[in-house]
Design an enzyme around this catalytic site. Sequence first.
Site, PDB file in Angstrom:
ATOM      1  N   TRP A  60       0.847  -1.206   0.000  1.00 35.47           N
ATOM      2  CA  TRP A  60       0.000   0.000   0.000  1.00 35.47           C
ATOM      3  C   TRP A  60       0.881   1.255   0.000  1.00 35.47           C
ATOM      4  O   TRP A  60       1.791   1.375   0.818  1.00 35.47           O
ATOM      5  CB  TRP A  60      -0.892  -0.016   1.236  1.00 35.47           C
ATOM      6  CG  TRP A  60      -1.711   1.217   1.456  1.00 35.47           C
ATOM      7  CD1 TRP A  60      -2.779   1.639   0.716  1.00 35.47           C
ATOM      8  CD2 TRP A  60      -1.551   2.172   2.516  1.00 35.47           C
ATOM      9  NE1 TRP A  60      -3.283   2.809   1.240  1.00 35.47           N
ATOM     10  CE2 TRP A  60      -2.555   3.160   2.339  1.00 35.47           C
ATOM     11  CE3 TRP A  60      -0.658   2.292   3.581  1.00 35.47           C
ATOM     12  CZ2 TRP A  60      -2.687   4.257   3.202  1.00 35.47           C
ATOM     13  CZ3 TRP A  60      -0.790   3.374   4.440  1.00 35.47           C
ATOM     14  CH2 TRP A  60      -1.797   4.337   4.248  1.00 35.47           C
ATOM     15  N   SER A 126       2.410  -7.296   1.278  1.00 33.70           N
ATOM     16  CA  SER A 126       1.354  -6.551   1.960  1.00 33.70           C
ATOM     17  C   SER A 126       0.106  -6.433   1.074  1.00 33.70           C
ATOM     18  O   SER A 126      -0.511  -7.436   0.732  1.00 33.70           O
ATOM     19  CB  SER A 126       1.896  -5.181   2.375  1.00 33.70           C
ATOM     20  OG  SER A 126       0.996  -4.500   3.222  1.00 33.70           O
ATOM     21  N   MET A 127      -0.291  -5.208   0.674  1.00 35.28           N
ATOM     22  CA  MET A 127      -1.481  -5.052  -0.164  1.00 35.28           C
ATOM     23  C   MET A 127      -1.391  -5.872  -1.438  1.00 35.28           C
ATOM     24  O   MET A 127      -2.406  -6.371  -1.947  1.00 35.28           O
ATOM     25  CB  MET A 127      -1.707  -3.583  -0.518  1.00 35.28           C
ATOM     26  CG  MET A 127      -2.925  -3.359  -1.396  1.00 35.28           C
ATOM     27  SD  MET A 127      -3.182  -1.640  -1.881  1.00 35.28           S
ATOM     28  CE  MET A 127      -4.611  -1.843  -2.972  1.00 35.28           C
ATOM     29  N   ASP A 250       5.236  -7.935  13.341  1.00 34.45           N
ATOM     30  CA  ASP A 250       4.563  -7.129  12.324  1.00 34.45           C
ATOM     31  C   ASP A 250       3.365  -6.446  12.969  1.00 34.45           C
ATOM     32  O   ASP A 250       2.385  -7.095  13.336  1.00 34.45           O
ATOM     33  CB  ASP A 250       4.119  -8.032  11.176  1.00 34.45           C
ATOM     34  CG  ASP A 250       3.600  -7.261   9.964  1.00 34.45           C
ATOM     35  OD1 ASP A 250       3.036  -6.163  10.161  1.00 34.45           O
ATOM     36  OD2 ASP A 250       3.747  -7.766   8.842  1.00 34.45           O
ATOM     37  N   HIS A 279       7.017  -5.225   9.395  1.00 37.16           N
ATOM     38  CA  HIS A 279       6.224  -5.374   8.185  1.00 37.16           C
ATOM     39  C   HIS A 279       7.032  -5.142   6.906  1.00 37.16           C
ATOM     40  O   HIS A 279       6.756  -5.754   5.877  1.00 37.16           O
ATOM     41  CB  HIS A 279       5.045  -4.388   8.218  1.00 37.16           C
ATOM     42  CG  HIS A 279       4.016  -4.635   7.164  1.00 37.16           C
ATOM     43  ND1 HIS A 279       3.284  -5.806   7.083  1.00 37.16           N
ATOM     44  CD2 HIS A 279       3.573  -3.862   6.133  1.00 37.16           C
ATOM     45  CE1 HIS A 279       2.436  -5.741   6.067  1.00 37.16           C
ATOM     46  NE2 HIS A 279       2.602  -4.578   5.463  1.00 37.16           N
TER      47      HIS A 279
END
Length: 299
Positions: A60, A126-127, A250, A279
């Site tokens: 993101w 992630s995203m 995370d 993360h």
Amino acid sequence: MNRRTVLEATLLGTALAAAPAAAQAIQQPARSSRATAKDGTSLFVQDWGSGRPVLFLAAWTFNSSVWGSHIVALNARGYRCVAPDRRGHGRSDMPMTGYDLETLTDDVAEVIEQRDLRDVTLVAHSMGSIEAVNYLARHGSDRIARLVLVAPTTPFLLQTEDNPDAVPKPMIDAQNDAIAQDFPKWMAANEAPFFMPDTSEVTRAWIREMMLSVPLPVALACRRTISFADLRAAAARIDRPTLIVHGDRDASAPLPLTGARTAKLISGSRLNVYEGAPHALPLTHAGQLLSDMLAFMTS
């Protein structure tokens, strides 16, 4: 510095040092730096090297630049690396619409199809994980050989009756309100657990600038897409070898809620947990991640 860290650093450093020679040896035809989405949006695409393709999807508000070290290292190992900037991010067009999961997933499909990528190792941070998992559900796995999910936000972040241990909607709304009111302030408040204590200020500043370059309406629209994407059924149908890499510290996508649950849903998947890791694994644990990716891709 322990022995494993030294080996990881040596691996990444050796690959980077070999990159100029490898690049000189590669004779490849000119490739366009753009792909075109179904709605006409122009997507910027990095496409380097030759050999079996690796497609990188970013987090993101990140763009493809975060994968630079991995691209150079894998090029030196004989892989072709393709990394698009998500619409509204980096050097891609910034349309007012198209930040829903289906459109974002179709953008990934257009990159794959327009470059005729096959036998792809799909690497998503992630995203990017929701786009990758939804791609397999929406477009099938014919072109995909392997899947690597790095600190994924799958399978479902929102608390519902059948997902009681997830994030309550009021908490999600409060975070989005804070971002909408003062994005730089929100970033400052959440920066420390995102990186490692020894992450350089230069790297931190680079990421802050990258995130703030994304228009706020785009950032918020993408964040809502992440929060409400229910990919439990899609993950359970994945039929490709899958490696999931996650840090046990995370704060953005806590391991028990995301990586561990995703691993349980994907039959035969492998979960590698990095002790003490946050993360931003492609930045904070680049050598270890590269080592695990190479072992997985050659197994």
